[in-house]
Design a protein around this motif. Structure first.
Motif, PDB file in Angstrom:
ATOM      1  N   ARG A   1      -9.599  10.176   1.683  1.00  0.00           N
ATOM      2  CA  ARG A   1      -8.231   9.993   0.934  1.00  0.00           C
ATOM      3  C   ARG A   1      -7.771   8.606   1.089  1.00  0.00           C
ATOM      4  O   ARG A   1      -7.134   8.185   0.018  1.00  0.00           O
ATOM      5  CB  ARG A   1      -7.354  11.059   0.865  1.00  0.00           C
ATOM      6  N   HIS A   2      -8.037   8.022   2.448  1.00  0.00           N
ATOM      7  CA  HIS A   2      -7.467   6.725   2.453  1.00  0.00           C
ATOM      8  C   HIS A   2      -8.133   5.698   1.841  1.00  0.00           C
ATOM      9  O   HIS A   2      -7.320   4.578   1.767  1.00  0.00           O
ATOM     10  CB  HIS A   2      -7.278   6.571   4.141  1.00  0.00           C
TER      11      HIS A   2
ATOM     12  N   GLN B   1       7.210   9.496   3.878  1.00  0.00           N
ATOM     13  CA  GLN B   1       5.717   9.180   4.387  1.00  0.00           C
ATOM     14  C   GLN B   1       6.058   9.187   5.856  1.00  0.00           C
ATOM     15  O   GLN B   1       4.805   9.614   6.543  1.00  0.00           O
ATOM     16  CB  GLN B   1       5.557   7.766   4.081  1.00  0.00           C
TER      17      GLN B   1
ATOM     18  N   LEU C   1       0.867  -1.311  -0.195  1.00  0.00           N
ATOM     19  CA  LEU C   1      -0.136   0.161   0.019  1.00  0.00           C
ATOM     20  C   LEU C   1       0.905   1.308   0.092  1.00  0.00           C
ATOM     21  O   LEU C   1       0.478   2.484  -0.371  1.00  0.00           O
ATOM     22  CB  LEU C   1      -1.120   0.002   1.160  1.00  0.00           C
ATOM     23  N   PHE C   2       2.096   1.032   0.625  1.00  0.00           N
ATOM     24  CA  PHE C   2       2.987   2.363   0.700  1.00  0.00           C
ATOM     25  C   PHE C   2       4.001   2.272  -0.496  1.00  0.00           C
ATOM     26  O   PHE C   2       4.475   1.492  -0.884  1.00  0.00           O
ATOM     27  CB  PHE C   2       3.624   2.187   1.954  1.00  0.00           C
ATOM     28  N   PRO C   3       4.332   3.574  -0.728  1.00  0.00           N
ATOM     29  CA  PRO C   3       5.314   3.890  -1.901  1.00  0.00           C
ATOM     30  C   PRO C   3       6.729   2.955  -1.227  1.00  0.00           C
ATOM     31  O   PRO C   3       6.777   2.986  -0.077  1.00  0.00           O
ATOM     32  CB  PRO C   3       5.700   4.960  -2.091  1.00  0.00           C
TER      33      PRO C   3
ATOM     34  N   TYR D   1      -6.792   0.173  10.848  1.00  0.00           N
ATOM     35  CA  TYR D   1      -6.686   1.152  11.631  1.00  0.00           C
ATOM     36  C   TYR D   1      -6.384   0.659  12.985  1.00  0.00           C
ATOM     37  O   TYR D   1      -5.412   1.256  13.552  1.00  0.00           O
ATOM     38  CB  TYR D   1      -8.037   1.956  11.880  1.00  0.00           C
TER      39      TYR D   1
ATOM     40  N   VAL E   1      -6.961   1.565   1.885  1.00  0.00           N
ATOM     41  CA  VAL E   1      -6.812   1.353   3.456  1.00  0.00           C
ATOM     42  C   VAL E   1      -8.229   1.081   3.883  1.00  0.00           C
ATOM     43  O   VAL E   1      -9.308   1.601   3.371  1.00  0.00           O
ATOM     44  CB  VAL E   1      -6.573   2.744   4.156  1.00  0.00           C
TER      45      VAL E   1
ATOM     46  N   MET F   1       1.117  15.044  10.572  1.00  0.00           N
ATOM     47  CA  MET F   1      -0.197  14.851  10.823  1.00  0.00           C
ATOM     48  C   MET F   1      -0.580  14.697  12.160  1.00  0.00           C
ATOM     49  O   MET F   1      -1.534  15.404  12.603  1.00  0.00           O
ATOM     50  CB  MET F   1      -1.016  13.619   9.776  1.00  0.00           C
TER      51      MET F   1
ATOM     52  N   TYR G   1      -6.155   5.260  -1.155  1.00  0.00           N
ATOM     53  CA  TYR G   1      -4.869   4.453  -0.712  1.00  0.00           C
ATOM     54  C   TYR G   1      -5.226   3.021  -0.517  1.00  0.00           C
ATOM     55  O   TYR G   1      -4.166   2.345   0.135  1.00  0.00           O
ATOM     56  CB  TYR G   1      -4.300   5.227   0.364  1.00  0.00           C
TER      57      TYR G   1
ATOM     58  N   TYR H   1      -6.139   8.296  19.439  1.00  0.00           N
ATOM     59  CA  TYR H   1      -6.042   7.425  18.139  1.00  0.00           C
ATOM     60  C   TYR H   1      -7.434   6.918  17.948  1.00  0.00           C
ATOM     61  O   TYR H   1      -7.799   7.225  16.867  1.00  0.00           O
ATOM     62  CB  TYR H   1      -4.856   6.550  17.955  1.00  0.00           C
TER      63      TYR H   1
ATOM     64  N   LEU I   1      -9.325  13.267   5.262  1.00  0.00           N
ATOM     65  CA  LEU I   1      -8.101  12.477   5.299  1.00  0.00           C
ATOM     66  C   LEU I   1      -8.555  11.136   5.102  1.00  0.00           C
ATOM     67  O   LEU I   1      -8.083  10.075   4.322  1.00  0.00           O
ATOM     68  CB  LEU I   1      -7.353  12.437   6.637  1.00  0.00           C
TER      69      LEU I   1
ATOM     70  N   LYS J   1       5.145  12.830   6.745  1.00  0.00           N
ATOM     71  CA  LYS J   1       3.751  13.157   6.773  1.00  0.00           C
ATOM     72  C   LYS J   1       3.018  12.443   7.987  1.00  0.00           C
ATOM     73  O   LYS J   1       2.065  13.441   8.314  1.00  0.00           O
ATOM     74  CB  LYS J   1       3.115  12.534   5.440  1.00  0.00           C
TER      75      LYS J   1
ATOM     76  N   VAL K   1      -2.553  -0.284  12.594  1.00  0.00           N
ATOM     77  CA  VAL K   1      -1.673   0.852  12.730  1.00  0.00           C
ATOM     78  C   VAL K   1      -1.854   1.552  14.303  1.00  0.00           C
ATOM     79  O   VAL K   1      -0.660   1.920  14.559  1.00  0.00           O
ATOM     80  CB  VAL K   1      -2.378   2.092  11.815  1.00  0.00           C
TER      81      VAL K   1
HETATM   82  C1  HEM Z   1      -5.387   8.243  12.688  1.00  0.00           C
HETATM   83  C2  HEM Z   1      -4.959   7.490  11.531  1.00  0.00           C
HETATM   84  C3  HEM Z   1      -4.021   7.963  10.282  1.00  0.00           C
HETATM   85  C4  HEM Z   1      -3.464   9.293  10.261  1.00  0.00           C
HETATM   86  C5  HEM Z   1      -3.481  10.627  10.976  1.00  0.00           C
HETATM   87  C6  HEM Z   1      -2.804   9.093   8.717  1.00  0.00           C
HETATM   88  C7  HEM Z   1      -2.191  10.068   8.099  1.00  0.00           C
HETATM   89  C8  HEM Z   1      -1.755  10.220   6.906  1.00  0.00           C
HETATM   90  C9  HEM Z   1      -1.365  11.390   6.091  1.00  0.00           C
HETATM   91  C10 HEM Z   1      -1.322  12.698   6.647  1.00  0.00           C
HETATM   92  C11 HEM Z   1      -0.864  10.884   4.816  1.00  0.00           C
HETATM   93  C12 HEM Z   1      -0.334  11.780   3.745  1.00  0.00           C
HETATM   94  C13 HEM Z   1      -1.247  11.641   2.541  1.00  0.00           C
HETATM   95  C14 HEM Z   1      -2.442  12.467   2.848  1.00  0.00           C
HETATM   96  O1  HEM Z   1      -2.750  13.531   3.733  1.00  0.00           O
HETATM   97  O2  HEM Z   1      -3.781  12.089   2.118  1.00  0.00           O
HETATM   98  C15 HEM Z   1      -1.344   9.491   4.824  1.00  0.00           C
HETATM   99  C16 HEM Z   1      -1.145   8.697   3.663  1.00  0.00           C
HETATM  100  C17 HEM Z   1      -1.173   7.302   3.669  1.00  0.00           C
HETATM  101  N1  HEM Z   1      -1.671   6.478   4.698  1.00  0.00           N
HETATM  102 FE1  HEM Z   1      -2.350   7.083   6.546  1.00  0.00          FE
HETATM  103  N2  HEM Z   1      -2.996   7.714   8.297  1.00  0.00           N
HETATM  104  C18 HEM Z   1      -3.851   7.345   9.360  1.00  0.00           C
HETATM  105  C19 HEM Z   1      -4.214   5.746   8.987  1.00  0.00           C
HETATM  106  C20 HEM Z   1      -3.746   4.968   8.255  1.00  0.00           C
HETATM  107  C21 HEM Z   1      -4.000   3.565   8.027  1.00  0.00           C
HETATM  108  C22 HEM Z   1      -4.940   2.899   9.171  1.00  0.00           C
HETATM  109  C23 HEM Z   1      -3.570   3.133   6.941  1.00  0.00           C
HETATM  110  C24 HEM Z   1      -3.396   1.696   6.599  1.00  0.00           C
HETATM  111  C25 HEM Z   1      -2.105   1.063   6.314  1.00  0.00           C
HETATM  112  C26 HEM Z   1      -2.670   4.034   6.445  1.00  0.00           C
HETATM  113  C27 HEM Z   1      -1.863   4.121   5.092  1.00  0.00           C
HETATM  114  C28 HEM Z   1      -1.734   5.181   4.278  1.00  0.00           C
HETATM  115  C29 HEM Z   1      -1.108   5.065   2.798  1.00  0.00           C
HETATM  116  C30 HEM Z   1      -0.832   3.906   2.151  1.00  0.00           C
HETATM  117  C31 HEM Z   1      -0.923   6.376   2.514  1.00  0.00           C
HETATM  118  C32 HEM Z   1      -0.408   6.807   1.111  1.00  0.00           C
HETATM  119  C33 HEM Z   1       0.921   6.598   0.788  1.00  0.00           C
HETATM  120  C34 HEM Z   1       1.644   7.468  -0.325  1.00  0.00           C
HETATM  121  O3  HEM Z   1       0.976   7.244  -1.252  1.00  0.00           O
HETATM  122  O4  HEM Z   1       2.207   8.434   0.042  1.00  0.00           O
HETATM  123  N3  HEM Z   1      -2.934   5.302   7.304  1.00  0.00           N
HETATM  124  N4  HEM Z   1      -1.855   9.016   5.880  1.00  0.00           N
END
Ligand code: HEM
Length: 137
Positions: free
Chosen positions: A83-84, A52, A41-43, A94, A89, A59, A87, A125, A80, A55, A97
């Protein structure tokens, strides 16, 4: 959210900030240990991972700062959450994570990671994740 919870999270986050790059590394290795299926899922690559990690810390940083003003934070988390979905997700991710985050804080904070601090982070969280998940369905 209780004032005490907010204070505990804000104070402990200040202690993690200086070691943010290390915390980000710990976080991703914990996360992929808990569920290797999340890796695609991640780059990939060190640089992408680092960006990442930044970021995520940014956040969390703004979320932690904004806890006292939930009205302003909620729409940000809703967007957010949406957007997930793009991605790939899923709601169940959750929990994973959240567990990786608590593990990371345990390592990063050491003795300062008291049961009280742990409880406060789990609550914060959980609240953030619930808002994101609800907005994604
Ligand atoms: C409270 C929970 C979470 C927070 C605050 C958070 C925060 C962020 C932020 C700030 C970004 C940057 C992109 C954007 O703003 O759209 C991001 C991207 C991403 N997050 Fe989360 N996230 C959370 C939960 C999760 C969970 C549960 C997953 C599952 C694996 C996840 C996977 C990803 C992925 C795959 C990306 C994109 C990666 C990329 O292409 O750069 N995140 N997240």
């Amino acid at each position: 959210m209780e004032q005490k919870t907010i204070a505990l999270v804000q104070e402990s986050f200040e202690k993690v900030k200086p070691i943010a790059p290390t915390a980000a590394k710990i976080f991703y290795s914990k996360l992929f240990e808990l569920d290797p299926a999340l890796k695609p899922l991640f780059p990939s690559g060190d640089e992408a991972m680092e960006a990442q990690g930044n970021k995520l810390m940014m956040m969390l940083s703004s979320a932690v700062a904004g806890l006292s003003n939930l009205e302003m934070l909620v729409p940000v988390l809703q967007n957010l959450g949406k957007r997930h979905v793009e991605y790939k997700v899923e709601p169940s991710h959750y929990n994973t994570v959240g567990a990786a985050l608590l593990d990371t804080l345990a390592v990063g904070l050491g003795d300062d990671f008291t049961p009280e601090v742990k409880e406060a982070w789990a609550s914060v969280y959980g609240t953030m994740a619930t808002v994101m998940i609800d907005a994604s369905s």
